[in-house]
Design a protein around this motif. Sequence first.
Motif, PDB file in Angstrom:
ATOM      1  N   ASP A   2       7.997 -24.871  -1.945  1.00  0.00           N
ATOM      2  CA  ASP A   2       8.804 -25.890  -1.262  1.00  0.00           C
ATOM      3  C   ASP A   2      10.289 -25.567  -1.370  1.00  0.00           C
ATOM      4  OD1 ASP A   2       6.946 -27.600  -0.106  1.00  0.00           O
ATOM      5  OD2 ASP A   2       6.662 -28.759  -1.933  1.00  0.00           O
ATOM      6  N   LEU A   3      10.715 -25.151  -2.563  1.00  0.00           N
ATOM      7  CA  LEU A   3      12.145 -24.895  -2.755  1.00  0.00           C
ATOM      8  C   LEU A   3      12.605 -23.672  -1.974  1.00  0.00           C
ATOM      9  CD1 LEU A   3      12.448 -25.582  -6.603  1.00  0.00           C
ATOM     10  CD2 LEU A   3      13.187 -27.059  -4.733  1.00  0.00           C
ATOM     11  N   GLN A   4      11.842 -22.599  -2.054  1.00  0.00           N
ATOM     12  CA  GLN A   4      12.330 -21.362  -1.431  1.00  0.00           C
ATOM     13  C   GLN A   4      12.283 -21.415   0.094  1.00  0.00           C
ATOM     14  OE1 GLN A   4      10.155 -17.903  -2.651  1.00  0.00           O
ATOM     15  NE2 GLN A   4       8.429 -18.321  -1.337  1.00  0.00           N
ATOM     16  N   SER A   5      11.390 -22.255   0.633  1.00  0.00           N
ATOM     17  CA  SER A   5      11.312 -22.331   2.103  1.00  0.00           C
ATOM     18  C   SER A   5      11.966 -23.614   2.620  1.00  0.00           C
ATOM     19  CB  SER A   5       9.850 -22.295   2.554  1.00  0.00           C
ATOM     20  OG  SER A   5       9.193 -23.513   2.236  1.00  0.00           O
ATOM     21  N   PHE A   6      12.567 -24.396   1.722  1.00  0.00           N
ATOM     22  CA  PHE A   6      13.140 -25.700   2.083  1.00  0.00           C
ATOM     23  C   PHE A   6      12.062 -26.570   2.759  1.00  0.00           C
ATOM     24  CE2 PHE A   6      16.423 -22.409   2.236  1.00  0.00           C
ATOM     25  CZ  PHE A   6      17.240 -22.841   1.200  1.00  0.00           C
ATOM     26  N   TYR A  30      18.854 -12.846   1.052  1.00  0.00           N
ATOM     27  CA  TYR A  30      18.321 -14.119   0.529  1.00  0.00           C
ATOM     28  C   TYR A  30      17.115 -13.841  -0.384  1.00  0.00           C
ATOM     29  CZ  TYR A  30      14.890 -17.908   1.036  1.00  0.00           C
ATOM     30  OH  TYR A  30      13.900 -18.826   0.797  1.00  0.00           O
ATOM     31  N   LEU A  31      16.239 -12.922   0.050  1.00  0.00           N
ATOM     32  CA  LEU A  31      15.061 -12.594  -0.780  1.00  0.00           C
ATOM     33  C   LEU A  31      15.478 -11.853  -2.055  1.00  0.00           C
ATOM     34  CD1 LEU A  31      12.386 -11.378   1.843  1.00  0.00           C
ATOM     35  CD2 LEU A  31      12.431 -13.555   0.633  1.00  0.00           C
ATOM     36  N   ARG A  32      16.552 -11.076  -1.958  1.00  0.00           N
ATOM     37  CA  ARG A  32      16.979 -10.287  -3.124  1.00  0.00           C
ATOM     38  C   ARG A  32      17.734 -11.140  -4.144  1.00  0.00           C
ATOM     39  NH1 ARG A  32      19.282  -6.133  -0.526  1.00  0.00           N
ATOM     40  NH2 ARG A  32      17.361  -4.927  -0.611  1.00  0.00           N
ATOM     41  N   LEU A  33      18.519 -12.108  -3.647  1.00  0.00           N
ATOM     42  CA  LEU A  33      19.400 -12.842  -4.559  1.00  0.00           C
ATOM     43  C   LEU A  33      18.899 -14.247  -4.890  1.00  0.00           C
ATOM     44  CD1 LEU A  33      22.878 -11.817  -3.067  1.00  0.00           C
ATOM     45  CD2 LEU A  33      21.620 -10.754  -4.946  1.00  0.00           C
ATOM     46  N   PRO A  73      14.667 -14.655  -6.386  1.00  0.00           N
ATOM     47  CA  PRO A  73      14.439 -14.334  -7.802  1.00  0.00           C
ATOM     48  C   PRO A  73      15.102 -15.340  -8.756  1.00  0.00           C
ATOM     49  CG  PRO A  73      15.005 -12.354  -6.595  1.00  0.00           C
ATOM     50  CD  PRO A  73      15.242 -13.499  -5.665  1.00  0.00           C
ATOM     51  N   CYS A  74      16.210 -15.956  -8.332  1.00  0.00           N
ATOM     52  CA  CYS A  74      16.844 -16.977  -9.195  1.00  0.00           C
ATOM     53  C   CYS A  74      15.898 -18.157  -9.388  1.00  0.00           C
ATOM     54  CB  CYS A  74      18.133 -17.501  -8.563  1.00  0.00           C
ATOM     55  SG  CYS A  74      19.442 -16.324  -8.708  1.00  0.00           S
ATOM     56  N   SER A  99      10.813 -15.898 -14.855  1.00  0.00           N
ATOM     57  CA  SER A  99      10.658 -14.504 -14.438  1.00  0.00           C
ATOM     58  C   SER A  99      11.266 -14.274 -13.058  1.00  0.00           C
ATOM     59  CB  SER A  99       9.179 -14.124 -14.412  1.00  0.00           C
ATOM     60  OG  SER A  99       9.018 -12.868 -13.782  1.00  0.00           O
ATOM     61  N   ALA A 100      12.402 -13.579 -13.047  1.00  0.00           N
ATOM     62  CA  ALA A 100      13.003 -13.215 -11.757  1.00  0.00           C
ATOM     63  C   ALA A 100      12.127 -12.158 -11.079  1.00  0.00           C
ATOM     64  CB  ALA A 100      14.410 -12.689 -11.970  1.00  0.00           C
ATOM     65  N   ALA A 101      11.537 -11.275 -11.895  1.00  0.00           N
ATOM     66  CA  ALA A 101      10.744 -10.163 -11.337  1.00  0.00           C
ATOM     67  C   ALA A 101       9.567 -10.669 -10.516  1.00  0.00           C
ATOM     68  CB  ALA A 101      10.249  -9.266 -12.463  1.00  0.00           C
TER      69      ALA A 101
END
Length: 262
Positions: free
Chosen positions: A32-36, A194-197, A200-201, A209-211
């Motif tokens: 939910d958070l990453q895709s708003f 966005y996917l790189r920064l 992972p946060c 785990s950011a990885a």
Amino acid sequence: MAKTYFDPGEQRAARVSELFARIAPRYDLINDLQSFGLHRYWKRRVIQLARPCPGQRALDVCCGTGDLLLALARRGAEVVGLDFSEQMLEVAERRTSESRSPKDRSPAPPDNHASRITHHPAPAAHCIRADAQRIPFPDASFDIVTVAYGLRNLANWESGLQEMHRVTRTGGRLVVLDFGKPDNLAWRKLYYLYLRLFVPCLGRVFCGSAAAYAYILESLQHYPAQHGVAAKMRDLGLANVRIVNLMGGVMTINYGEKRSNA
Ligand SMILES: C[S@@+](CC[C@H](N)C(=O)[O-])C[C@H]1O[C@@H](n2cnc3c(N)ncnc32)[C@H](O)[C@@H]1O
């Protein structure tokens, strides 16, 4: 950032399984958070394309915590969710049983145990633990086969798609949702950033785990996305092959229908 989860070759499945075991408890929240919240809309589009009807049989491959499994069942299909992660399936099974009508789950009246009435049909959904690359069903078992954010994770996505095609009935629908690769270079670069920064946060904050979430971009870079999947669908002989790009190709749905001679 250390690349610990994308591991081509024989160890791939074990690493992917370890990853999902780790993130299962927070998977839905991070989605939910990453895709708003937009993944819900994208999954609704999958269901529209899949066109489930009462009495049809559907298979949701890599079902994870069960979003598509439940959505297909709510539309009356008899659904099997397949995944190899015990931890993800535990969440799916809990959600499946919670989605049954409260009346269905309430204890029987004390005076007459035989009078327990089911007022609403429970979703006809159940889960099995299995490998998507070796689907334990005979050929042509399902009217609908879906996979959301799963194909990209397989050690060999092409043989995975072939398996899904094998278990689809003639005239049946195969629908694949996953991260895409936008054709527009500037948009693609922004989205990769966005996917790189950002993503992972979220992994670091919510799963420690950011990885685990850096893995999305790593796996996407090794996956041909919408155009490669469409080409493979055509190779398999599917008819009406379509790409539905969402948000300029950031997300993508591949659709195809099994032909009689395919
Ligand atoms: C990103 S999650 C997607 C879950 C769900 N479909 C959704 O859209 O939210 C990917 C899922 O694929 C499963 N998976 C990955 N490789 C698999 C394989 N070889 N066989 C079965 N399941 C697999 C993982 O366990 C995980 O639950």
